[in-house]
Design a protein around this motif. Structure first.
Motif, PDB file in Angstrom:
ATOM      1  N   LYS A 153      56.189-165.522 -55.217  1.00 42.49           N
ATOM      2  CA  LYS A 153      55.834-165.249 -53.807  1.00 42.49           C
ATOM      3  C   LYS A 153      57.056-165.315 -52.887  1.00 42.49           C
ATOM      4  N   GLN A 154      58.051-166.082 -53.293  1.00 41.79           N
ATOM      5  CA  GLN A 154      59.276-166.160 -52.481  1.00 41.79           C
ATOM      6  C   GLN A 154      60.025-164.833 -52.452  1.00 41.79           C
ATOM      7  N   PHE A 155      59.668-163.938 -53.388  1.00 44.28           N
ATOM      8  CA  PHE A 155      60.359-162.643 -53.472  1.00 44.28           C
ATOM      9  C   PHE A 155      59.560-161.530 -52.784  1.00 44.28           C
ATOM     10  N   MET A 156      58.561-161.927 -51.975  1.00 43.56           N
ATOM     11  CA  MET A 156      57.779-160.930 -51.232  1.00 43.56           C
ATOM     12  C   MET A 156      58.647-160.271 -50.155  1.00 43.56           C
ATOM     13  N   PRO A 157      58.345-159.042 -49.701  1.00 46.21           N
ATOM     14  CA  PRO A 157      57.216-158.220 -50.116  1.00 46.21           C
ATOM     15  C   PRO A 157      57.450-157.488 -51.447  1.00 46.21           C
ATOM     16  N   TRP A 158      56.420-157.504 -52.298  1.00 47.56           N
ATOM     17  CA  TRP A 158      56.468-156.768 -53.563  1.00 47.56           C
ATOM     18  C   TRP A 158      55.877-155.381 -53.315  1.00 47.56           C
ATOM     19  N   ARG A 159      56.719-154.366 -53.386  1.00 50.80           N
ATOM     20  CA  ARG A 159      56.246-153.009 -53.074  1.00 50.80           C
ATOM     21  C   ARG A 159      55.955-152.164 -54.301  1.00 50.80           C
ATOM     22  N   LYS A 160      56.824-152.251 -55.331  1.00 58.12           N
ATOM     23  CA  LYS A 160      56.699-151.334 -56.468  1.00 58.12           C
ATOM     24  C   LYS A 160      56.313-152.110 -57.718  1.00 58.12           C
ATOM     25  N   GLY A 161      55.211-151.786 -58.320  1.00 55.10           N
ATOM     26  CA  GLY A 161      54.716-152.472 -59.505  1.00 55.10           C
ATOM     27  C   GLY A 161      53.459-151.772 -60.001  1.00 55.10           C
ATOM     28  N   PRO A 162      52.485-152.447 -60.556  1.00 53.98           N
ATOM     29  CA  PRO A 162      52.286-153.896 -60.667  1.00 53.98           C
ATOM     30  C   PRO A 162      52.955-154.499 -61.915  1.00 53.98           C
ATOM     31  N   PHE A 163      53.119-155.821 -61.858  1.00 50.29           N
ATOM     32  CA  PHE A 163      53.628-156.576 -62.994  1.00 50.29           C
ATOM     33  C   PHE A 163      52.603-157.636 -63.381  1.00 50.29           C
ATOM     34  N   PHE A 164      52.509-157.889 -64.674  1.00 49.07           N
ATOM     35  CA  PHE A 164      51.629-158.939 -65.194  1.00 49.07           C
ATOM     36  C   PHE A 164      52.500-159.907 -65.983  1.00 49.07           C
ATOM     37  N   ILE A 165      52.684-161.114 -65.433  1.00 49.37           N
ATOM     38  CA  ILE A 165      53.549-162.106 -66.079  1.00 49.37           C
ATOM     39  C   ILE A 165      52.709-163.347 -66.378  1.00 49.37           C
ATOM     40  N   HIS A 166      52.540-163.636 -67.647  1.00 48.49           N
ATOM     41  CA  HIS A 166      51.737-164.797 -68.059  1.00 48.49           C
ATOM     42  C   HIS A 166      50.403-164.845 -67.295  1.00 48.49           C
ATOM     43  N   GLY A 167      49.740-163.722 -67.193  1.00 46.99           N
ATOM     44  CA  GLY A 167      48.423-163.704 -66.550  1.00 46.99           C
ATOM     45  C   GLY A 167      48.479-163.622 -65.027  1.00 46.99           C
ATOM     46  N   ILE A 168      49.681-163.692 -64.451  1.00 49.33           N
ATOM     47  CA  ILE A 168      49.800-163.549 -62.980  1.00 49.33           C
ATOM     48  C   ILE A 168      49.934-162.063 -62.672  1.00 49.33           C
ATOM     49  N   HIS A 169      49.027-161.563 -61.874  1.00 48.11           N
ATOM     50  CA  HIS A 169      49.034-160.145 -61.523  1.00 48.11           C
ATOM     51  C   HIS A 169      49.771-159.982 -60.197  1.00 48.11           C
ATOM     52  N   ILE A 170      50.998-159.472 -60.255  1.00 51.60           N
ATOM     53  CA  ILE A 170      51.742-159.177 -59.020  1.00 51.60           C
ATOM     54  C   ILE A 170      51.259-157.809 -58.558  1.00 51.60           C
ATOM     55  N   ASP A 171      50.298-157.872 -57.639  1.00 54.63           N
ATOM     56  CA  ASP A 171      49.594-156.670 -57.180  1.00 54.63           C
ATOM     57  C   ASP A 171      50.397-156.072 -56.019  1.00 54.63           C
ATOM     58  N   THR A 172      51.244-155.119 -56.370  1.00 55.64           N
ATOM     59  CA  THR A 172      52.210-154.585 -55.407  1.00 55.64           C
ATOM     60  C   THR A 172      51.560-153.588 -54.443  1.00 55.64           C
ATOM     61  N   GLU A 173      52.290-153.286 -53.363  1.00 54.23           N
ATOM     62  CA  GLU A 173      51.786-152.298 -52.387  1.00 54.23           C
ATOM     63  C   GLU A 173      51.477-150.965 -53.072  1.00 54.23           C
ATOM     64  N   TRP A 174      52.357-150.551 -53.962  1.00 50.85           N
ATOM     65  CA  TRP A 174      52.195-149.264 -54.639  1.00 50.85           C
ATOM     66  C   TRP A 174      51.645-149.432 -56.042  1.00 50.85           C
ATOM     67  N   ARG A 175      50.737-148.560 -56.429  1.00 49.54           N
ATOM     68  CA  ARG A 175      50.376-148.409 -57.845  1.00 49.54           C
ATOM     69  C   ARG A 175      51.408-147.448 -58.445  1.00 49.54           C
ATOM     70  N   SER A 176      52.600-147.998 -58.716  1.00 56.44           N
ATOM     71  CA  SER A 176      53.680-147.157 -59.255  1.00 56.44           C
ATOM     72  C   SER A 176      53.314-146.619 -60.630  1.00 56.44           C
ATOM     73  N   ASP A 177      52.367-147.286 -61.283  1.00 57.90           N
ATOM     74  CA  ASP A 177      51.915-146.806 -62.596  1.00 57.90           C
ATOM     75  C   ASP A 177      51.244-145.429 -62.471  1.00 57.90           C
ATOM     76  N   TRP A 178      50.626-145.182 -61.331  1.00 54.32           N
ATOM     77  CA  TRP A 178      49.963-143.878 -61.161  1.00 54.32           C
ATOM     78  C   TRP A 178      50.997-142.759 -61.079  1.00 54.32           C
ATOM     79  N   LYS A 179      52.129-143.056 -60.424  1.00 51.57           N
ATOM     80  CA  LYS A 179      53.216-142.057 -60.379  1.00 51.57           C
ATOM     81  C   LYS A 179      53.711-141.788 -61.806  1.00 51.57           C
TER      82      LYS A 179
END
Ligand SMILES: Nc1ncnc2c1ncn2[C@@H]1O[C@H](C[S@+](CC[C@H]([NH3+])C(=O)[O-])CC(=O)[O-])[C@@H](O)[C@H]1O
Length: 323
Positions: free
Chosen positions: A86-112
């Motif tokens: 959370k200290q690295f917010m804002p998270w814009r491009k992702g999402p990332f899943f790290i050990h079950g933590i879903h970093i739900d970014t502004e963009w669904r970059s996966d769709w691109k």
């Protein structure tokens, strides 16, 4: 202050087609590093050093970017990781899943990536460059294709830090992000594939930008270009008076036909428009990881086909071309 990220990269390219880069890159990055001494850089490095070392039991890059399961860590470590990420917010491009933590970014970059990937040459064994790579999300997806090397160039300090935070959970030596702009790249003529997604409209001189991208490619290499476009013919190019969808620094939005002509004039061949899609409110939105305004606030509330400034709403195209 010294850190190993860039040294690892120099070793990676020393005996590769990119070795000429070593004539300019170390000096550029040394200059970059000395400029960071006065900013937040020390704070970022400290935060990176606070991440707990975890055992990562799975690496998934094919369908999503996921490093480690929730079951690899205890609840305390999970809370600690959430706090640090959370200290690295804002998270814009992702999402990332790290050990079950879903970093739900502004963009669904996966769709691109889903729109781009079916149309590109296989990346296996290739040297790949991503100009304006953001947090590196798409580079991780590229890594799933087993390239020789994926390198991103993006001058944003926050994106570099987000990339390094994620990379701690998968320190693969084939992926690197360099904090440099496209204008700092020498004419390497060595990459097999060059991506540039979401950058052309930020360039004041888009034709020069296309030449810069071309000069990174070896002969026969592939350019994958994604950018905002407008409807229209070969002669249609739109320039906003000031902001576009509240974004500063937006210059030229060509039609796909005009962009095809630009690519032809710059000397690319085999140019194909492989996808055109409007940006939806599900693809770019406010989340718990990016709490400021997003696309819903940038469109006309009465008419979502217009931006708040009254321009056509964001429409994005993917073009592929060969050098
Ligand atoms: N001179 C420059 N050289 C290189 N990059 C630059 C420069 N100036 C800005 N950038 C970078 O270009 C990226 C554009 S974002 C696309 C991200 C990803 N590719 C995506 O497709 O999601 C789209 C947007 O913000 O509109 C940012 O990461 C900037 O830091």
């Amino acid at each position: 202050m010294s850190f190993p990220w860039f040294k690892d990269f120099y070793q990676q390219i020393a005996h590769s087609p990119l070795s000429h880069w070593l004539e300019v890159l170390p000096a550029q990055l040394a200059l970059w590093q000395s400029a960071q001494l006065h900013g937040d850089f020390a704070k970022w490095l400290k935060l990176l050093s606070l991440f707990p070392q975890t055992s990562v039991s799975n690496i998934e890059l094919q369908d999503k970017v996921e490093f480690g399961f929730a079951s690899d860590i205890d609840e305390h470590t999970s809370k600690q990781l959430v706090g640090l990420f959370k200290q690295f917010m804002p998270w814009r491009k992702g999402p990332f899943f790290i050990h079950g933590i879903h970093i739900d970014t502004e963009w669904r970059s996966d769709w691109k990536w889903d729109r781009v990937k079916p149309h590109i040459h296989s990346l296996k064994n290739r040297h790949v460059l991503d100009v304006g790579c953001g947090s590196g999300y798409h580079m991780w997806r590229m890594l799933a294709e087993d390239p020789k090397l994926v390198v991103g160039a993006d001058p944003s300090q926050l994106f570099l830090m987000q990339f390094q935070a994620i990379k701690q959970f998968n320190p693969d030596p084939r992926i690197h992000l360099l904090p440099i702009g496209v204008e700092q790249l020498p004419e390497l003529q060595a990459f097999d594939t060059v991506f540039s997604m979401g950058v052309l409209y930020h360039r004041k001189s888009p034709i020069d930008f296309l030449y810069q991208l071309k000069s990174q490619l070896r002969k026969g290499g592939e350019l994958v270009l994604e950018t905002l476009v407008v409807e229209g013919d070969e002669q249609t190019v739109f320039m906003p008076e000031d902001r576009y969808a509240q974004m500063r620094n937006v210059w030229y939005l060509p039609s796909t036909k005009a962009l095809t002509l630009w690519l032809e004039r710059v000397g690319f061949s085999n140019i194909r428009v492989v996808d055109v899609a409007p940006t939806t409110l599900d693809e770019q939105r406010k989340t718990q990881w990016m709490e400021s305004q997003s696309l819903a606030d940038f469109l006309d509330p009465q008419d979502n086909s217009r931006t708040i400034e009254g321009y056509p709403a964001p429409l994005r195209a993917v073009l592929i071309a060969e050098r």
